[in-house]
Design an enzyme around this catalytic site. Structure first.
Site, PDB file in Angstrom:
ATOM      1  N   LYS A 123       1.044  -1.515   0.241  1.00 52.87           N
ATOM      2  CA  LYS A 123       0.062   0.060   0.291  1.00 52.87           C
ATOM      3  C   LYS A 123       1.096   1.238  -0.020  1.00 52.87           C
ATOM      4  O   LYS A 123       1.777   0.841   0.209  1.00 52.87           O
ATOM      5  CB  LYS A 123      -0.998  -0.104   0.978  1.00 52.87           C
ATOM      6  CG  LYS A 123      -1.851  -0.783   1.267  1.00 52.87           C
ATOM      7  CD  LYS A 123      -3.090  -1.467   2.438  1.00 52.87           C
ATOM      8  CE  LYS A 123      -4.545  -1.876   2.383  1.00 52.87           C
ATOM      9  NZ  LYS A 123      -5.130  -1.451   3.520  1.00 52.87           N
ATOM     10  N   TYR A 144     -12.799  -2.252  -3.244  1.00 50.29           N
ATOM     11  CA  TYR A 144     -13.105  -1.658  -1.822  1.00 50.29           C
ATOM     12  C   TYR A 144     -14.392  -1.953  -2.206  1.00 50.29           C
ATOM     13  O   TYR A 144     -15.478  -1.269  -1.000  1.00 50.29           O
ATOM     14  CB  TYR A 144     -12.572  -1.451  -1.302  1.00 50.29           C
ATOM     15  CG  TYR A 144     -10.521  -1.428  -0.810  1.00 50.29           C
ATOM     16  CD1 TYR A 144     -10.587  -2.304  -0.348  1.00 50.29           C
ATOM     17  CD2 TYR A 144      -9.888  -1.041  -1.087  1.00 50.29           C
ATOM     18  CE1 TYR A 144      -9.509  -2.551   0.413  1.00 50.29           C
ATOM     19  CE2 TYR A 144      -8.757  -1.077  -0.643  1.00 50.29           C
ATOM     20  CZ  TYR A 144      -8.306  -2.489   0.092  1.00 50.29           C
ATOM     21  OH  TYR A 144      -6.828  -3.744   0.575  1.00 50.29           O
ATOM     22  N   PHE A 195     -15.441   3.976   7.273  1.00 49.23           N
ATOM     23  CA  PHE A 195     -13.896   4.180   6.763  1.00 49.23           C
ATOM     24  C   PHE A 195     -13.889   4.194   5.211  1.00 49.23           C
ATOM     25  O   PHE A 195     -12.322   4.253   4.146  1.00 49.23           O
ATOM     26  CB  PHE A 195     -12.874   3.242   7.381  1.00 49.23           C
ATOM     27  CG  PHE A 195     -12.885   2.417   7.742  1.00 49.23           C
ATOM     28  CD1 PHE A 195     -12.782   1.716   6.154  1.00 49.23           C
ATOM     29  CD2 PHE A 195     -13.926   1.281   8.097  1.00 49.23           C
ATOM     30  CE1 PHE A 195     -12.739  -0.336   6.117  1.00 49.23           C
ATOM     31  CE2 PHE A 195     -13.745  -0.249   8.539  1.00 49.23           C
ATOM     32  CZ  PHE A 195     -13.210  -0.299   6.976  1.00 49.23           C
ATOM     33  N   ARG A 254      -2.287 -13.933   4.534  1.00 51.84           N
ATOM     34  CA  ARG A 254      -3.001 -13.677   5.540  1.00 51.84           C
ATOM     35  C   ARG A 254      -2.211 -13.704   7.552  1.00 51.84           C
ATOM     36  O   ARG A 254      -2.412 -12.987   8.191  1.00 51.84           O
ATOM     37  CB  ARG A 254      -4.428 -13.934   5.536  1.00 51.84           C
ATOM     38  CG  ARG A 254      -5.630 -14.273   4.710  1.00 51.84           C
ATOM     39  CD  ARG A 254      -5.756 -12.997   4.560  1.00 51.84           C
ATOM     40  NE  ARG A 254      -6.641 -11.899   5.791  1.00 51.84           N
ATOM     41  CZ  ARG A 254      -6.808 -10.833   5.747  1.00 51.84           C
ATOM     42  NH1 ARG A 254      -6.991 -10.411   4.677  1.00 51.84           N
ATOM     43  NH2 ARG A 254      -8.017 -10.793   6.619  1.00 51.84           N
ATOM     44  N   THR A 258      -5.788  -6.475  11.337  1.00 47.91           N
ATOM     45  CA  THR A 258      -5.779  -5.934  10.436  1.00 47.91           C
ATOM     46  C   THR A 258      -4.740  -4.524  11.004  1.00 47.91           C
ATOM     47  O   THR A 258      -4.688  -3.790  10.700  1.00 47.91           O
ATOM     48  CB  THR A 258      -7.180  -4.675  10.484  1.00 47.91           C
ATOM     49  OG1 THR A 258      -7.968  -6.502   9.432  1.00 47.91           O
ATOM     50  CG2 THR A 258      -7.673  -4.341   9.426  1.00 47.91           C
ATOM     51  N   ARG A 267       2.551  -6.101   9.383  1.00 50.21           N
ATOM     52  CA  ARG A 267       1.757  -5.475  10.033  1.00 50.21           C
ATOM     53  C   ARG A 267       2.479  -4.900  11.064  1.00 50.21           C
ATOM     54  O   ARG A 267       2.527  -3.799  11.974  1.00 50.21           O
ATOM     55  CB  ARG A 267       0.496  -5.730  10.347  1.00 50.21           C
ATOM     56  CG  ARG A 267      -0.501  -5.119   8.817  1.00 50.21           C
ATOM     57  CD  ARG A 267      -1.542  -5.796   8.428  1.00 50.21           C
ATOM     58  NE  ARG A 267      -2.706  -5.463   7.373  1.00 50.21           N
ATOM     59  CZ  ARG A 267      -3.497  -6.064   6.631  1.00 50.21           C
ATOM     60  NH1 ARG A 267      -4.418  -7.394   7.366  1.00 50.21           N
ATOM     61  NH2 ARG A 267      -3.980  -5.633   5.380  1.00 50.21           N
ATOM     62  N   ASN A 319      -2.064   0.423   6.928  1.00 51.85           N
ATOM     63  CA  ASN A 319      -1.739  -1.088   7.253  1.00 51.85           C
ATOM     64  C   ASN A 319      -0.954  -1.969   6.473  1.00 51.85           C
ATOM     65  O   ASN A 319      -0.550  -2.900   6.592  1.00 51.85           O
ATOM     66  CB  ASN A 319      -2.299  -1.871   8.115  1.00 51.85           C
ATOM     67  CG  ASN A 319      -3.980  -2.436   7.019  1.00 51.85           C
ATOM     68  OD1 ASN A 319      -2.972  -1.839   5.825  1.00 51.85           O
ATOM     69  ND2 ASN A 319      -4.778  -2.875   7.485  1.00 51.85           N
ATOM     70  N   HIS A 343      -2.427  -5.514   2.310  1.00 51.64           N
ATOM     71  CA  HIS A 343      -4.230  -6.027   1.419  1.00 51.64           C
ATOM     72  C   HIS A 343      -3.217  -7.619   1.192  1.00 51.64           C
ATOM     73  O   HIS A 343      -2.277  -7.584   0.593  1.00 51.64           O
ATOM     74  CB  HIS A 343      -4.579  -5.370  -0.339  1.00 51.64           C
ATOM     75  CG  HIS A 343      -5.377  -6.497  -0.202  1.00 51.64           C
ATOM     76  ND1 HIS A 343      -6.664  -6.084   0.100  1.00 51.64           N
ATOM     77  CD2 HIS A 343      -5.377  -7.238  -1.315  1.00 51.64           C
ATOM     78  CE1 HIS A 343      -7.507  -7.128  -0.849  1.00 51.64           C
ATOM     79  NE2 HIS A 343      -7.199  -8.156  -1.166  1.00 51.64           N
ATOM     80  N   GLU A 382      -9.149 -10.702  -7.773  1.00 44.04           N
ATOM     81  CA  GLU A 382      -9.054  -9.751  -7.416  1.00 44.04           C
ATOM     82  C   GLU A 382      -7.550 -10.032  -8.529  1.00 44.04           C
ATOM     83  O   GLU A 382      -7.360  -8.733  -9.468  1.00 44.04           O
ATOM     84  CB  GLU A 382      -7.944  -9.839  -6.020  1.00 44.04           C
ATOM     85  CG  GLU A 382      -9.487  -9.292  -4.882  1.00 44.04           C
ATOM     86  CD  GLU A 382      -9.484  -9.672  -3.308  1.00 44.04           C
ATOM     87  OE1 GLU A 382     -10.015  -9.067  -2.641  1.00 44.04           O
ATOM     88  OE2 GLU A 382      -7.680  -9.285  -3.435  1.00 44.04           O
TER      89      GLU A 382
HETATM   90  P1  ADP Z   1      -8.096  -6.371   5.798  1.00 43.62           P
HETATM   91  O1  ADP Z   1      -7.032  -5.712   4.943  1.00 43.62           O
HETATM   92  O2  ADP Z   1      -7.271  -7.027   6.860  1.00 43.62           O
HETATM   93  O3  ADP Z   1      -8.633  -7.863   5.304  1.00 43.62           O
HETATM   94  P2  ADP Z   1     -10.716  -5.078   6.271  1.00 43.62           P
HETATM   95  O4  ADP Z   1     -10.779  -6.186   5.013  1.00 43.62           O
HETATM   96  O5  ADP Z   1     -11.364  -5.759   6.909  1.00 43.62           O
HETATM   97  O6  ADP Z   1      -8.933  -5.857   6.237  1.00 43.62           O
HETATM   98  O7  ADP Z   1     -10.570  -3.585   5.516  1.00 43.62           O
HETATM   99  C1  ADP Z   1      -9.696  -3.648   4.366  1.00 43.62           C
HETATM  100  C2  ADP Z   1      -9.110  -2.305   5.157  1.00 43.62           C
HETATM  101  O8  ADP Z   1      -9.445  -1.191   4.843  1.00 43.62           O
HETATM  102  C3  ADP Z   1      -7.683  -2.421   5.824  1.00 43.62           C
HETATM  103  O9  ADP Z   1      -6.779  -3.246   5.051  1.00 43.62           O
HETATM  104  C4  ADP Z   1      -7.516  -1.064   6.309  1.00 43.62           C
HETATM  105  O10 ADP Z   1      -6.449  -0.665   4.841  1.00 43.62           O
HETATM  106  C5  ADP Z   1      -9.035  -0.024   5.765  1.00 43.62           C
HETATM  107  N1  ADP Z   1      -9.303  -0.477   7.486  1.00 43.62           N
HETATM  108  C6  ADP Z   1     -10.246  -1.279   8.317  1.00 43.62           C
HETATM  109  N2  ADP Z   1     -10.747  -0.821   9.691  1.00 43.62           N
HETATM  110  C7  ADP Z   1     -10.584   0.419   9.169  1.00 43.62           C
HETATM  111  C8  ADP Z   1     -10.612   1.135  10.794  1.00 43.62           C
HETATM  112  N3  ADP Z   1     -11.660   0.617  11.022  1.00 43.62           N
HETATM  113  N4  ADP Z   1     -10.399   2.703  10.495  1.00 43.62           N
HETATM  114  C9  ADP Z   1      -9.986   2.527   9.430  1.00 43.62           C
HETATM  115  N5  ADP Z   1      -9.375   2.061   8.420  1.00 43.62           N
HETATM  116  C10 ADP Z   1      -9.502   0.364   8.612  1.00 43.62           C
HETATM  117 MG    MG Z   2     -10.231  -7.514   3.717  1.00 47.84          MG
END
Ligand code: ADP
Ligand code: MG
Length: 139
Positions: free
Chosen positions: A10, A50, A58, A86, A92, A103, A113, A116, A127
């Site tokens: 990212k 997304y 968010f 993962r 996350t 992370r 973070n 992805h 994807e």
């Molecule tokens: P992951 O990337 O671990 O699969 P998610 O699919 O839940 O997590 O969320 C996608 C992305 O959205 C996260 O990687 C992060 O960049 C962002 N995100 C998730 N939760 C939050 C939050 N509470 N506040 C801000 N950004 C968030």
């Molecule tokens: Mg995700």
């Protein structure tokens, strides 16, 4: 089973010149980087990518973040690649991520973070297809 997953390094990672360090964690875990390209993600690409999160508070911040600087899109291949990636990405929220995970090592906060990774084999296929054609993936 050998499978593929989709990865993004990212903007917070490219901005801090962390692509090599993150790729080292990926390769040390036994995953092979079989396709990789640095791109500037468009707003449309980020919104589509997304889309499942579009009702989340968010979402706007996330799309803004993903388009704020270049990203590196990747296809990773290996044994149980989806679950393996993962696992080495970590939770996350970096505050909850296990020691040694990408992370935990590099993420700035829950939004920025660093990486992805696909959450299922079906999503990995979708994807990967959003960013790569089959001839660009060399296993
Ligand atoms: P992951 O990337 O671990 O699969 P998610 O699919 O839940 O997590 O969320 C996608 C992305 O959205 C996260 O990687 C992060 O960049 C962002 N995100 C998730 N939760 C939050 C939050 N509470 N506040 C801000 N950004 C968030
Ligand atoms: Mg995700």
């Amino acid at each position: 089973m050998t499978e593929r997953t989709f990865s993004i390094l990212k903007p917070d990672a490219t901005e801090r010149n962390l692509t090599g360090k993150i790729n080292a964690v990926i390769e040390d875990a036994g995953l092979r980087i079989v396709a990789q390209r640095r791109i500037r993600m468009t707003e449309e690409q980020a919104k589509t990518f997304y889309e499942v999160h579009k009702e989340r508070p968010f979402y706007g911040e996330l799309v803004g973040q993903m388009t704020s600087a270049p990203v590196v899109v990747q296809v990773l291949e290996g044994e149980n690649a989806v679950a393996k990636y993962r696992e080495i990405m970590g939770a996350t929220n970096p505050e909850q991520a296990a020691e040694g995970t990408i992370r935990k090592l590099f993420a700035k906060n829950v939004g920025e973070n660093s990486v992805h990774g696909s959450d299922s084999q079906d999503n990995a296929k979708l994807e990967i297809a959003q960013f790569f054609t089959e001839d660009q993936i060399v296993g």
